[in-house]
Scaffold this motif. Structure first.
Motif, PDB file in Angstrom:
ATOM      1  N   ILE A  50       0.842  -1.200   0.000  1.00 40.72           N
ATOM      2  CA  ILE A  50       0.000   0.000   0.000  1.00 40.72           C
ATOM      3  C   ILE A  50       0.878   1.250   0.000  1.00 40.72           C
ATOM      4  CG2 ILE A  50      -1.664   1.347   1.347  1.00 40.72           C
ATOM      5  CD1 ILE A  50      -2.877  -1.376   2.234  1.00 40.72           C
ATOM      6  N   ALA A  51       1.909   1.255   0.862  1.00 37.30           N
ATOM      7  CA  ALA A  51       2.814   2.404   0.930  1.00 37.30           C
ATOM      8  C   ALA A  51       3.489   2.645  -0.425  1.00 37.30           C
ATOM      9  CB  ALA A  51       3.860   2.186   2.018  1.00 37.30           C
ATOM     10  N   ALA A  52       3.895   1.576  -1.088  1.00 38.24           N
ATOM     11  CA  ALA A  52       4.531   1.705  -2.410  1.00 38.24           C
ATOM     12  C   ALA A  52       3.547   2.275  -3.428  1.00 38.24           C
ATOM     13  CB  ALA A  52       5.057   0.352  -2.871  1.00 38.24           C
ATOM     14  N   GLY A  53       2.305   1.829  -3.366  1.00 38.89           N
ATOM     15  CA  GLY A  53       1.286   2.351  -4.282  1.00 38.89           C
ATOM     16  C   GLY A  53       1.056   3.833  -4.077  1.00 38.89           C
ATOM     17  N   LEU A  80       5.115   5.172   7.853  1.00 37.46           N
ATOM     18  CA  LEU A  80       5.300   4.197   6.765  1.00 37.46           C
ATOM     19  C   LEU A  80       6.561   4.501   5.966  1.00 37.46           C
ATOM     20  CD1 LEU A  80       1.601   3.934   5.563  1.00 37.46           C
ATOM     21  CD2 LEU A  80       2.926   2.101   6.630  1.00 37.46           C
ATOM     22  N   GLN A  81       6.796   5.786   5.676  1.00 38.03           N
ATOM     23  CA  GLN A  81       7.993   6.158   4.923  1.00 38.03           C
ATOM     24  C   GLN A  81       9.259   5.802   5.701  1.00 38.03           C
ATOM     25  OE1 GLN A  81       7.242  10.323   4.096  1.00 38.03           O
ATOM     26  NE2 GLN A  81       6.456   9.872   2.058  1.00 38.03           N
ATOM     27  N   THR A  82       9.227   6.007   7.003  1.00 41.79           N
ATOM     28  CA  THR A  82      10.385   5.683   7.837  1.00 41.79           C
ATOM     29  C   THR A  82      10.591   4.172   7.895  1.00 41.79           C
ATOM     30  OG1 THR A  82      10.067   7.667   9.184  1.00 41.79           O
ATOM     31  CG2 THR A  82      11.373   5.887  10.167  1.00 41.79           C
ATOM     32  N   LEU A  83       9.520   3.427   8.127  1.00 37.87           N
ATOM     33  CA  LEU A  83       9.625   1.973   8.251  1.00 37.87           C
ATOM     34  C   LEU A  83      10.140   1.331   6.969  1.00 37.87           C
ATOM     35  CD1 LEU A  83       9.168  -0.650   9.848  1.00 37.87           C
ATOM     36  CD2 LEU A  83       6.796  -0.623   9.022  1.00 37.87           C
ATOM     37  N   PHE A  84       9.638   1.775   5.825  1.00 39.71           N
ATOM     38  CA  PHE A  84       9.985   1.127   4.561  1.00 39.71           C
ATOM     39  C   PHE A  84      11.046   1.888   3.762  1.00 39.71           C
ATOM     40  CE2 PHE A  84       5.588  -0.456   5.388  1.00 39.71           C
ATOM     41  CZ  PHE A  84       5.969  -1.751   5.699  1.00 39.71           C
ATOM     42  N   ASP A  85      11.798   2.733   4.440  1.00 42.05           N
ATOM     43  CA  ASP A  85      12.919   3.423   3.801  1.00 42.05           C
ATOM     44  C   ASP A  85      13.941   2.381   3.347  1.00 42.05           C
ATOM     45  OD1 ASP A  85      15.093   4.989   3.088  1.00 42.05           O
ATOM     46  OD2 ASP A  85      15.016   6.241   4.872  1.00 42.05           O
ATOM     47  N   HIS A  90      17.157  -1.538   3.805  1.00 43.03           N
ATOM     48  CA  HIS A  90      15.892  -1.621   4.558  1.00 43.03           C
ATOM     49  C   HIS A  90      16.134  -1.781   6.064  1.00 43.03           C
ATOM     50  CE1 HIS A  90      14.490  -2.686   0.483  1.00 43.03           C
ATOM     51  NE2 HIS A  90      13.344  -2.173   0.868  1.00 43.03           N
ATOM     52  N   ARG A  91      17.137  -1.100   6.621  1.00 42.75           N
ATOM     53  CA  ARG A  91      17.512  -1.288   8.030  1.00 42.75           C
ATOM     54  C   ARG A  91      16.345  -1.094   8.990  1.00 42.75           C
ATOM     55  NH1 ARG A  91      19.318  -4.477  10.860  1.00 42.75           N
ATOM     56  NH2 ARG A  91      20.732  -4.817   9.154  1.00 42.75           N
ATOM     57  N   ASN A  92      15.531  -0.042   8.820  1.00 41.56           N
ATOM     58  CA  ASN A  92      14.415   0.204   9.746  1.00 41.56           C
ATOM     59  C   ASN A  92      13.439  -0.967   9.748  1.00 41.56           C
ATOM     60  OD1 ASN A  92      15.517   2.711  10.319  1.00 41.56           O
ATOM     61  ND2 ASN A  92      14.206   3.784   8.865  1.00 41.56           N
ATOM     62  N   TYR A  93      13.119  -1.441   8.563  1.00 42.52           N
ATOM     63  CA  TYR A  93      12.190  -2.559   8.449  1.00 42.52           C
ATOM     64  C   TYR A  93      12.791  -3.834   9.050  1.00 42.52           C
ATOM     65  CZ  TYR A  93       9.963  -6.615   6.450  1.00 42.52           C
ATOM     66  OH  TYR A  93       9.381  -7.849   6.306  1.00 42.52           O
ATOM     67  N   VAL A  94      14.034  -4.118   8.745  1.00 44.19           N
ATOM     68  CA  VAL A  94      14.687  -5.330   9.271  1.00 44.19           C
ATOM     69  C   VAL A  94      14.725  -5.293  10.798  1.00 44.19           C
ATOM     70  CG1 VAL A  94      16.871  -6.614   9.363  1.00 44.19           C
ATOM     71  CG2 VAL A  94      16.010  -5.774   7.167  1.00 44.19           C
ATOM     72  N   ASP A  95      15.028  -4.123  11.370  1.00 47.50           N
ATOM     73  CA  ASP A  95      15.027  -3.994  12.835  1.00 47.50           C
ATOM     74  C   ASP A  95      13.642  -4.268  13.408  1.00 47.50           C
ATOM     75  OD1 ASP A  95      17.716  -3.356  12.817  1.00 47.50           O
ATOM     76  OD2 ASP A  95      17.399  -1.190  13.076  1.00 47.50           O
ATOM     77  N   ARG A  96      12.615  -3.719  12.777  1.00 47.21           N
ATOM     78  CA  ARG A  96      11.240  -3.932  13.251  1.00 47.21           C
ATOM     79  C   ARG A  96      10.857  -5.409  13.124  1.00 47.21           C
ATOM     80  NH1 ARG A  96       6.191  -0.900  13.046  1.00 47.21           N
ATOM     81  NH2 ARG A  96       4.632  -2.370  13.797  1.00 47.21           N
ATOM     82  N   LEU A  97      11.238  -6.025  12.019  1.00 42.43           N
ATOM     83  CA  LEU A  97      10.937  -7.442  11.794  1.00 42.43           C
ATOM     84  C   LEU A  97      11.588  -8.301  12.875  1.00 42.43           C
ATOM     85  CD1 LEU A  97       9.555  -9.427   9.817  1.00 42.43           C
ATOM     86  CD2 LEU A  97      11.741  -9.572   8.608  1.00 42.43           C
TER      87      LEU A  97
END
Length: 197
Positions: A50-53, A80-85, A90-97
């Motif tokens: 969704i964020a990409a769209g 969303l922009q911060t998470l999927f930067d 993709h460090r923010n996303y990997v950390d959250r994951l």
């Protein structure tokens, strides 16, 4: 990847296929809320789609529409922009994951990217012997992906919703962009004034 692209395309179309600004604003706010809720339940693949769209050129250029979304929606957008930067792989996303616990639906594309990088960036054999370190890294990526597949969400499948998303048609990029320019015309560039002599 096809499902991810379908969701991204759907999110984009939900906004640009409406001529009224108020309807586009409502669509943007709902999509940002859905993506935020997806993150809250660890459905990162759908949230990222969704964020990409919403970052597609057809949507990002709609300045007048974006200006009218609520503060809460702007906060969702920033999160969303911060998470999927994509910075730092993709460090923010990997950390959250890594901090999240199943059930969760990870962004599937990143697994493919990691596997591709391991395959292309490392020889399969070193000095005539199998590259065990490469195989170990590939195994780790596959094991991680499998770990997320083991625990399912406790919700029942909504057959009507599933049917809706299974049957939606993709809208081509040219149509989305044309519709976007009909919603908000291109801003003409200012002419540079040459100094008089």
């Amino acid at each position: 990847k096809n499902q991810f692209n379908k969701w991204s395309n759907w999110a984009c179309a939900q906004v640009v296929l409406h001529s009224l600004t108020s309807v586009r604003v409502d669509a943007l706010e709902r999509l940002l809320a859905i993506a935020s809720e997806c993150c809250a339940v660890n459905n990162f693949n759908t949230a990222y789609a969704i964020a990409a769209g919403l970052q597609a050129v057809s949507i990002s250029r709609l300045k007048k529409t974006w200006e009218k979304i609520s503060k809460k929606s702007k906060l969702h957008q920033q999160e969303l922009q911060t998470l999927f930067d994509v910075a730092d792989n993709h460090r923010n996303y990997v950390d959250r994951l890594e901090r999240s616990t199943p059930p969760l639906l990870p962004y599937i594309g990143l697994f493919g990217k990691h596997l591709f990088g391991l395959e292309e960036g490392n020889p399969s054999k070193l000095h005539g012997m199998w590259n065990i370190e490469k195989m170990r890294k590939i195994f780790h990526v596959l094991k991680e992906k499998r770990m997320y597949e083991v625990v399912s969400y406790p919700w029942e499948l909504n057959a009507d919703l599933k049917h809706y998303f299974d049957t939606i048609a993709m809208v081509d990029e040219e149509t989305l962009y044309r519709q976007s320019t009909e919603c908000e015309e291109k801003t003409p560039r200012k002419k540079l004034q040459t100094p008089r002599k």
